[in-house]
Design a protein around this motif. Sequence first.
Motif, PDB file in Angstrom:
ATOM      1  N   VAL A  33      42.791  67.253-158.253  1.00 13.50           N
ATOM      2  CA  VAL A  33      43.473  66.523-157.187  1.00 13.50           C
ATOM      3  C   VAL A  33      43.309  67.252-155.848  1.00 13.50           C
ATOM      4  O   VAL A  33      43.036  66.645-154.822  1.00 13.50           O
ATOM      5  N   TRP A  34      43.471  68.559-155.884  1.00 17.78           N
ATOM      6  CA  TRP A  34      43.429  69.328-154.637  1.00 17.78           C
ATOM      7  C   TRP A  34      42.041  69.374-154.009  1.00 17.78           C
ATOM      8  O   TRP A  34      41.917  69.451-152.795  1.00 17.78           O
ATOM      9  N   THR A  35      41.020  69.386-154.835  1.00 17.69           N
ATOM     10  CA  THR A  35      39.672  69.491-154.271  1.00 17.69           C
ATOM     11  C   THR A  35      39.080  68.120-153.952  1.00 17.69           C
ATOM     12  O   THR A  35      38.033  68.036-153.325  1.00 17.69           O
ATOM     13  N   HIS A  36      39.771  67.058-154.363  1.00 14.92           N
ATOM     14  CA  HIS A  36      39.193  65.720-154.239  1.00 14.92           C
ATOM     15  C   HIS A  36      38.712  65.412-152.824  1.00 14.92           C
ATOM     16  O   HIS A  36      37.560  65.014-152.609  1.00 14.92           O
ATOM     17  N   SER A  37      39.588  65.628-151.837  1.00  9.18           N
ATOM     18  CA  SER A  37      39.236  65.250-150.469  1.00  9.18           C
ATOM     19  C   SER A  37      38.040  66.062-149.977  1.00  9.18           C
ATOM     20  O   SER A  37      37.140  65.531-149.330  1.00  9.18           O
ATOM     21  N   THR A  38      38.031  67.366-150.301  1.00  6.94           N
ATOM     22  CA  THR A  38      36.940  68.215-149.831  1.00  6.94           C
ATOM     23  C   THR A  38      35.610  67.785-150.446  1.00  6.94           C
ATOM     24  O   THR A  38      34.598  67.666-149.757  1.00  6.94           O
ATOM     25  N   PHE A  86      34.416  64.648-149.002  1.00  5.39           N
ATOM     26  CA  PHE A  86      33.959  64.804-147.626  1.00  5.39           C
ATOM     27  C   PHE A  86      32.597  65.475-147.573  1.00  5.39           C
ATOM     28  O   PHE A  86      31.738  65.082-146.786  1.00  5.39           O
TER      29      PHE A  86
END
Lengths: 277, 257
Positions: free
Chosen positions: A110-115, A118
């Motif tokens: 979940v935490w790395t999803h956006s990175t 992107f």
Amino acid sequence: MTTVSQAQAAVAQSKRRYWWHKYGPLTMGVLGIVLALLVWQVYAVFGPVNRHHLPPPTEVIPTFLRSLTLSEFWVAIGQTMTAWALGLAISIVSALLVGLVIGSSRVLRVWTHSTVEFLRPIPAVGLIPVAALLFGPRIGAELMIIVFACFWIIVIQVIYGIADVDKVARETARTMRMGQVDMVKYLVFPTLLPYLVTGIRLAATVALILAVTVELIVGTPGLGHQVAQAQINDSPPAMFALIITTGLLGILINFVTRFIANRVLFWHASVRGEVRA
Amino acid sequence: MRTLRQIAIWVALPIILIILWWALTARGASFFVPQPAGLFSKFIDVWMGERLLTDVLPSLGRLAVGLVISTIVGIGLGVLIGSVRWVRWLLEPLLEFLRAIPSTIMIPVLLLLIGINDTMKVVVIVLGCLWPILLNTIEGVRSLDEVLKNTADIYRFKGWPRLVFVTLPGASPLILAGIRQSIAVGLILLVVSEMFAATDGIGYLIMNFQNRVAIPEMWSGIVLLGILGVMLSAGFQLIEKRILRWYYGLKEAANDS
């Protein structure tokens, strides 16, 4: 008498139909390629384009065959394929490591999803100038670009693959007190494998494109550089011969990866379905 | 609260990474790695002025024209190849070969044939972007729902109405997936073709900065490419969701039952 001849006609027709069904694709396919070569020939000779810049196949194919006897040609293929293989290998190993770590923890996922989302669409070719500055016209430049692009392709497949483990199967395994090692071996790995294979197949194609592209722009030795050289030497037949070479390499890579995928995934529905059809 | 938490999770790692980047480059560590603050102001300096009109817009224009042509040709050819068997047999091996050629390698040849102009770049983009759309359209047309196909047959649905109301909608999930791939490919080809031979455009400027060893400027161009890549992919995802609303609804309904 009529019925007999009618039956014979029907048999002949069905035979024809069977023949057509079996050899039709091959016949038509060869015909398609021959027609394309013909169009190219006619266009090159009579078309509006300068004949020197667009050589007909009757010039390109002999050039291609002649280049098969030159050691220079094979060295260039070797250089391109070395960068391809090394880049792909580094990408697979690193993406597998990172993907396994991220994929096996929900929090990390979940935490790395956006990175991850992107960084993934950033076009790797944008980094070509950086690679050129850092490495110059050496294989390192190719590896940097290939790894940057292929890493994301594979890592995302790995993360998705691990997340896709069937809930019921996982709970069944847990109820049965399956050990961690067996869990990975019989549950996670088989779920992950099709995703991983898809990622590697995509990455294999992309890696070839990028290897050739970096060679073309930065001047790293290989097929792409040969094309640039041929352009400078004003030798269009050589350029077209090299382009045919890269196309054949692409087909070869595609063929080999498909073969491996079918071998590794012989048990998977996508492959079994193909066999039955 | 929930959405706040969601947003926090979304931005946490990027912020940590930027702080790390800032801390590691605070003392001007490397010649090649820019500092975040400097890069940001350079980005505004370089791109948010006149160059937006003279370089960024022309680049985006080429990309748009290339993508539109690829989409039209890809869907048109794809429907034809997907629905007529002998055409498929005739063209399949040829297409297999043409598709395998890395499209960037065509740039030097097209440079000779067409010259350094917009047409050359558009042709390069089309040569690369056509394949994902074409192949996905063929696949989409061929894998049309059996029941739909039979129903259309029974009602003697033919020609144009059949194309517009049965074939294209049925194949649209795959077609749109193809277009999504093509956007990424198109951006790559645009940049490469501009890097190889151009007089303006984003790729040309990045290469130009590199030749002049203007490192922060070069990085700012790469950042712009990254932003464009992300924006194009996110924007298209929105469009895709909009067009395929019925499809996702259908899938959800199927999963529920």
